[in-house]
Write a protein that holds these residues in place. Structure first.
Motif, PDB file in Angstrom:
ATOM      1  N   ILE A  24       1.050  -0.761   0.188  1.00 42.13           N
ATOM      2  CA  ILE A  24       0.042  -0.413  -0.120  1.00 42.13           C
ATOM      3  C   ILE A  24       0.891   1.392  -0.015  1.00 42.13           C
ATOM      4  CG2 ILE A  24      -1.706   1.157   1.389  1.00 42.13           C
ATOM      5  CD1 ILE A  24      -2.843  -1.126   2.487  1.00 42.13           C
ATOM      6  N   LEU A  31      -2.756   2.717  -5.614  1.00 45.80           N
ATOM      7  CA  LEU A  31      -3.850   2.388  -5.244  1.00 45.80           C
ATOM      8  C   LEU A  31      -5.524   2.519  -5.058  1.00 45.80           C
ATOM      9  CD1 LEU A  31      -5.296   0.970  -2.795  1.00 45.80           C
ATOM     10  CD2 LEU A  31      -5.181   3.078  -1.080  1.00 45.80           C
ATOM     11  N   SER A  34      -9.558  -0.102  -0.825  1.00 45.81           N
ATOM     12  CA  SER A  34      -8.966  -0.984   0.399  1.00 45.81           C
ATOM     13  C   SER A  34      -9.957  -2.267   1.108  1.00 45.81           C
ATOM     14  CB  SER A  34      -8.139  -0.799   1.166  1.00 45.81           C
ATOM     15  OG  SER A  34      -8.578   0.195   1.809  1.00 45.81           O
ATOM     16  N   PHE A  53      -5.167  -2.634  -6.535  1.00 49.71           N
ATOM     17  CA  PHE A  53      -4.369  -1.310  -7.874  1.00 49.71           C
ATOM     18  C   PHE A  53      -4.753  -1.876  -8.827  1.00 49.71           C
ATOM     19  CE2 PHE A  53      -1.901  -2.632  -3.710  1.00 49.71           C
ATOM     20  CZ  PHE A  53      -1.099  -1.727  -3.633  1.00 49.71           C
TER      21      PHE A  53
END
Length: 131
Positions: A24, A31, A34, A53
């Motif tokens: 991360i 990114l 999440s 990603f």
């Protein structure tokens, strides 16, 4: 254009969560999102920590790194690994999306579980559709 989204499974221990946090940090510009995926078990929720990603430069591959079901959460008490993951995501500008789903043991093959998770993430517009 994304032609391939694939789960890349890390392990379940502290070292694996540290590796996920490092991914991360070093790829924060790529990114996408999440996730904290929670599956009910008799002893609590089995948590999977995952990060998607964006494809690298001119690539068409979207990796989703996951530490699968290595954390058992009972009640509202967050584990140290979950807190580390949430902190790393926060520093990269992402708030992990919490999703409840089926446990991977309910699937005959691990690949079927990952297809199931991919479908849930796409239906909720958390992963882009393939083009």
């Amino acid at each position: 254009m994304i032609l391939n989204q694939q789960f890349i499974e890390l392990g379940e221990g502290f070292g694996d969560v540290y590796e996920l946090c490092e991914l991360i940090q070093t790829n924060s510009s790529r990114l996408h999102q999440s996730f904290i995926l929670a599956a009910p078990t008799p002893s609590g929720y089995a948590l999977s920590l995952a990060v998607a990603f964006k494809p690298a430069n001119t690539g068409f591959f979207m990796p989703v790194y996951i530490c699968r079901e290595g954390i058992i959460q009972q009640g509202d008490q967050k584990s140290k690994r979950r807190l580390l993951f949430e902190e790393a995501a926060d520093k990269a500008g992402s708030t992990p999306v919490y999703i409840e789903l089926k446990h991977s043991s309910e699937f005959a093959e691990r690949n079927l579980f990952f297809q199931y998770v991919t479908g849930i993430l796409r239906l909720n517009n958390l992963l882009p559709p393939l083009k």
